[in-house]
Design a protein around this motif. Structure first.
Motif, PDB file in Angstrom:
ATOM      1  N   GLU A  42       0.828  -1.213   0.000  1.00 31.47           N
ATOM      2  CA  GLU A  42       0.000   0.000   0.000  1.00 31.47           C
ATOM      3  C   GLU A  42       0.864   1.266   0.000  1.00 31.47           C
ATOM      4  N   ILE A  43       1.987   1.208   0.710  1.00 37.21           N
ATOM      5  CA  ILE A  43       2.913   2.347   0.700  1.00 37.21           C
ATOM      6  C   ILE A  43       3.488   2.522  -0.705  1.00 37.21           C
ATOM      7  N   LEU A  44       3.906   1.416  -1.320  1.00 35.27           N
ATOM      8  CA  LEU A  44       4.459   1.479  -2.670  1.00 35.27           C
ATOM      9  C   LEU A  44       3.395   1.926  -3.674  1.00 35.27           C
ATOM     10  N   ARG A  45       2.157   1.500  -3.473  1.00 37.65           N
ATOM     11  CA  ARG A  45       1.047   1.941  -4.324  1.00 37.65           C
ATOM     12  C   ARG A  45       0.910   3.455  -4.277  1.00 37.65           C
ATOM     13  N   SER A  46       0.993   4.008  -3.078  1.00 43.76           N
ATOM     14  CA  SER A  46       0.832   5.457  -2.941  1.00 43.76           C
ATOM     15  C   SER A  46       1.961   6.216  -3.638  1.00 43.76           C
ATOM     16  N   ILE A  47       3.145   5.645  -3.656  1.00 42.96           N
ATOM     17  CA  ILE A  47       4.270   6.289  -4.348  1.00 42.96           C
ATOM     18  C   ILE A  47       4.006   6.350  -5.853  1.00 42.96           C
ATOM     19  N   VAL A  48       3.462   5.266  -6.402  1.00 45.48           N
ATOM     20  CA  VAL A  48       3.236   5.194  -7.849  1.00 45.48           C
ATOM     21  C   VAL A  48       1.971   5.956  -8.263  1.00 45.48           C
ATOM     22  N   VAL A  54       8.275  14.309  -6.612  1.00 46.13           N
ATOM     23  CA  VAL A  54       8.683  13.848  -7.932  1.00 46.13           C
ATOM     24  C   VAL A  54       8.171  12.428  -8.170  1.00 46.13           C
ATOM     25  N   ALA A  55       7.507  12.224  -9.298  1.00 50.37           N
ATOM     26  CA  ALA A  55       7.033  10.891  -9.666  1.00 50.37           C
ATOM     27  C   ALA A  55       8.220  10.028 -10.083  1.00 50.37           C
ATOM     28  N   PRO A  56       8.149   8.716  -9.856  1.00 48.97           N
ATOM     29  CA  PRO A  56       9.252   7.846 -10.272  1.00 48.97           C
ATOM     30  C   PRO A  56       9.371   7.810 -11.794  1.00 48.97           C
ATOM     31  N   VAL A  57      10.583   7.647 -12.276  1.00 49.35           N
ATOM     32  CA  VAL A  57      10.789   7.454 -13.712  1.00 49.35           C
ATOM     33  C   VAL A  57      10.185   6.102 -14.092  1.00 49.35           C
ATOM     34  N   ASP A  58      10.002   5.880 -15.377  1.00 48.56           N
ATOM     35  CA  ASP A  58       9.291   4.695 -15.849  1.00 48.56           C
ATOM     36  C   ASP A  58       9.874   3.377 -15.332  1.00 48.56           C
ATOM     37  N   ARG A  59      11.196   3.204 -15.424  1.00 53.85           N
ATOM     38  CA  ARG A  59      11.817   1.962 -14.945  1.00 53.85           C
ATOM     39  C   ARG A  59      11.652   1.806 -13.443  1.00 53.85           C
ATOM     40  N   ALA A  60      11.769   2.915 -12.707  1.00 56.96           N
ATOM     41  CA  ALA A  60      11.575   2.856 -11.261  1.00 56.96           C
ATOM     42  C   ALA A  60      10.138   2.446 -10.944  1.00 56.96           C
ATOM     43  N   GLU A  61       9.184   2.996 -11.695  1.00 59.11           N
ATOM     44  CA  GLU A  61       7.781   2.619 -11.492  1.00 59.11           C
ATOM     45  C   GLU A  61       7.592   1.108 -11.668  1.00 59.11           C
ATOM     46  N   ARG A 104       4.358   2.495 -20.942  1.00 58.09           N
ATOM     47  CA  ARG A 104       5.581   3.257 -20.674  1.00 58.09           C
ATOM     48  C   ARG A 104       6.706   2.927 -21.651  1.00 58.09           C
ATOM     49  N   GLY A 105       6.484   1.912 -22.478  1.00 59.65           N
ATOM     50  CA  GLY A 105       7.480   1.555 -23.486  1.00 59.65           C
ATOM     51  C   GLY A 105       8.669   0.793 -22.949  1.00 59.65           C
ATOM     52  N   ILE A 106       8.532   0.159 -21.799  1.00 57.74           N
ATOM     53  CA  ILE A 106       9.625  -0.645 -21.245  1.00 57.74           C
ATOM     54  C   ILE A 106       9.633  -1.991 -21.962  1.00 57.74           C
TER      55      ILE A 106
END
Length: 141
Positions: A42-48, A54-61, A104-106
């Protein structure tokens, strides 16, 4: 005895959460969601989903989602399945393929590799894909 893992997939507004809840109630199954499903998840969900700052970059997401999934598999999915319980989850691996891969094109091979590591190879017994015209899905959100 092993339970069954059923994953509901589809775009936002298609009714995944509602249908997952109805099926879980009907089966007496564990109902859960991704990202999330555990305190860390749930904590990680809130980050994404609701980034502060700052939002995480695509790979970090993609890696954050995979970390939440690894925790979810270890704390919720595997224990329930090994206890013989059925599990219904609102989203699973196919969402990462759709959102982080195509959205995201990963590289899809990387998405597959990360998710195999996160899940230890745990695949759904059934994937229910809910499809709805995007115009209608938007009005339902």
């Amino acid at each position: 005895m092993t339970g069954r893992l059923i994953a509901f997939e589809g775009a936002d507004g298609t009714g995944k959460s509602t249908q997952a809840r109805l099926l879980a109630d009907r089966l007496g199954a564990v109902l859960t969601r991704e990202p999330g499903g555990t305190p860390l998840g749930e904590i990680l969900r809130s980050i994404v989903l609701d980034p502060v700052g700052v939002a995480p970059v695509d790979r970090a997401e993609a890696l954050i989602i995979a970390a939440a999934r690894a925790q979810h598999v270890a704390e919720v999915l595997r224990p329930a399945l090994e206890a013989g319980r059925d599990v219904v989850t609102d989203r699973y691996i196919a969402s990462s393929v759709a959102y982080q891969g195509y959205g995201r094109g990963i590289d899809l091979a990387l998405i597959d590799q990360v998710n195999r590591a996160a899940t230890g190879g745990l695949s759904p017994d059934l994937i229910v894909l809910l499809d709805l015209p995007s115009e209608l899905a938007v009005t339902r959100k």
